[in-house]
Design an enzyme around this catalytic site. Sequence first.
Site, mmCIF file in Angstrom:
data_model
loop_
_atom_site.group_PDB
_atom_site.id
_atom_site.type_symbol
_atom_site.label_atom_id
_atom_site.label_comp_id
_atom_site.label_asym_id
_atom_site.label_seq_id
_atom_site.Cartn_x
_atom_site.Cartn_y
_atom_site.Cartn_z
ATOM 1 N N CYS A 113 -35.224 -98.469 17.125
ATOM 2 C CA CYS A 113 -34.012 -97.372 17.136
ATOM 3 C C CYS A 113 -34.120 -96.523 15.996
ATOM 4 O O CYS A 113 -33.345 -95.248 16.085
ATOM 5 C CB CYS A 113 -32.595 -98.118 16.934
ATOM 6 S SG CYS A 113 -32.210 -99.062 18.518
ATOM 7 N N HIS A 252 -27.563 -93.168 14.346
ATOM 8 C CA HIS A 252 -27.970 -93.871 15.356
ATOM 9 C C HIS A 252 -26.672 -94.413 15.979
ATOM 10 O O HIS A 252 -25.887 -95.120 15.295
ATOM 11 C CB HIS A 252 -28.995 -95.005 15.086
ATOM 12 C CG HIS A 252 -29.088 -96.129 16.146
ATOM 13 N ND1 HIS A 252 -29.331 -95.768 17.549
ATOM 14 C CD2 HIS A 252 -29.064 -97.354 15.948
ATOM 15 C CE1 HIS A 252 -29.549 -97.022 18.207
ATOM 16 N NE2 HIS A 252 -29.349 -97.893 17.557
ATOM 17 N N ASN A 282 -25.618 -97.532 23.220
ATOM 18 C CA ASN A 282 -26.815 -97.491 22.379
ATOM 19 C C ASN A 282 -28.051 -97.136 23.260
ATOM 20 O O ASN A 282 -28.514 -97.968 24.015
ATOM 21 C CB ASN A 282 -27.010 -98.822 21.775
ATOM 22 C CG ASN A 282 -28.194 -98.802 20.567
ATOM 23 O OD1 ASN A 282 -28.885 -98.181 20.761
ATOM 24 N ND2 ASN A 282 -28.031 -99.790 19.970
#
Length: 325
Positions: A113, A252, A282
């Site tokens: 990520c 993020h 996400n």
Amino acid sequence: MTDVRILGTGAYLPERVVSNDEVAAPAGVDDAWIIGKTEIRARRWAAADEATSDLATAAGRAALEAAGITAAQLSVIVVATSTPDRPQPPTAAYVQGSLGAIDAAAFDVNAVCSGEVFALSAAEGVLARRGGHALVIGADLYSRILNPTDRRTVVLFGDGAGAMVLGPASHGPRIRDLSLHTFGEFSGLIEVPGGGSRLPLDEQALAAGQQYFTMDGRGVRRFVADHVPQLIKQFLHEAGVAPDDIRHFIPHQANGVMLDSLFEELALPNATMHRTLQEYANTGAASIPITLDSARRMGTLQPGELVLLAAFGGGMAAGVALVEW
């Protein structure tokens, strides 16, 4: 005087909208549980005939259009992904071929990520030696590696891609500083156990579910709380930037509850935290460029304002970037 700037951004989200109710039932939870734990209300999942490279190519085209350049002008394409089309070749090679970027070197970066910030750093390094333009894409398609019965993971993730074009310009957004970090001692917190050289996906591994994404949620939360705020504060100190100077915070998009705590800990009094996780969840390495593109299209980023990008994820890894818009 020219400098490497962000010339354009773009994003692509699959058409299919997946509600909390759809993922909740197999995982043994409900909509209220998901919202309370994550603040996520929906996500996008790719169609059966879409792969990561398809998402990345669409986002790349959007960014090129916004930048006003053609694929033939690219010197390099860097794709940040932990869900490649195949173990080989790199997903970036498919993107290069689809775009017709005949003069561009193309390679992947896997920092999970945190990948987009790592990819930005790699692209800057290539441009410093080679010149020209870079297309930096974060793209992930997590829906294919999620265990539908695992409430710790299946409710969190969506599919998508976001992109930035970097190139020489005398004005426009520029990356003032970058910082990359890896904490390999925590590598077991987030992983896909099977499918690599350590554990090939034979019948036994598939039966054990080794092909699925796994995450120690509590361990990840502890890692973020213990490491990420301090990394960001140290980054700002070394960059000579006061917390008051930051106008936009784009983290993020991991989990809304986690982001609330992180933003409070950072104490950025004049900053707006931008979020897209409510509707997209996400999206891995794509989450920061998707959110940056959303903020750009809404017109909320003004020239001269400082934008702080903060990524964290598997590895464990963290990447921080300061953009002067």
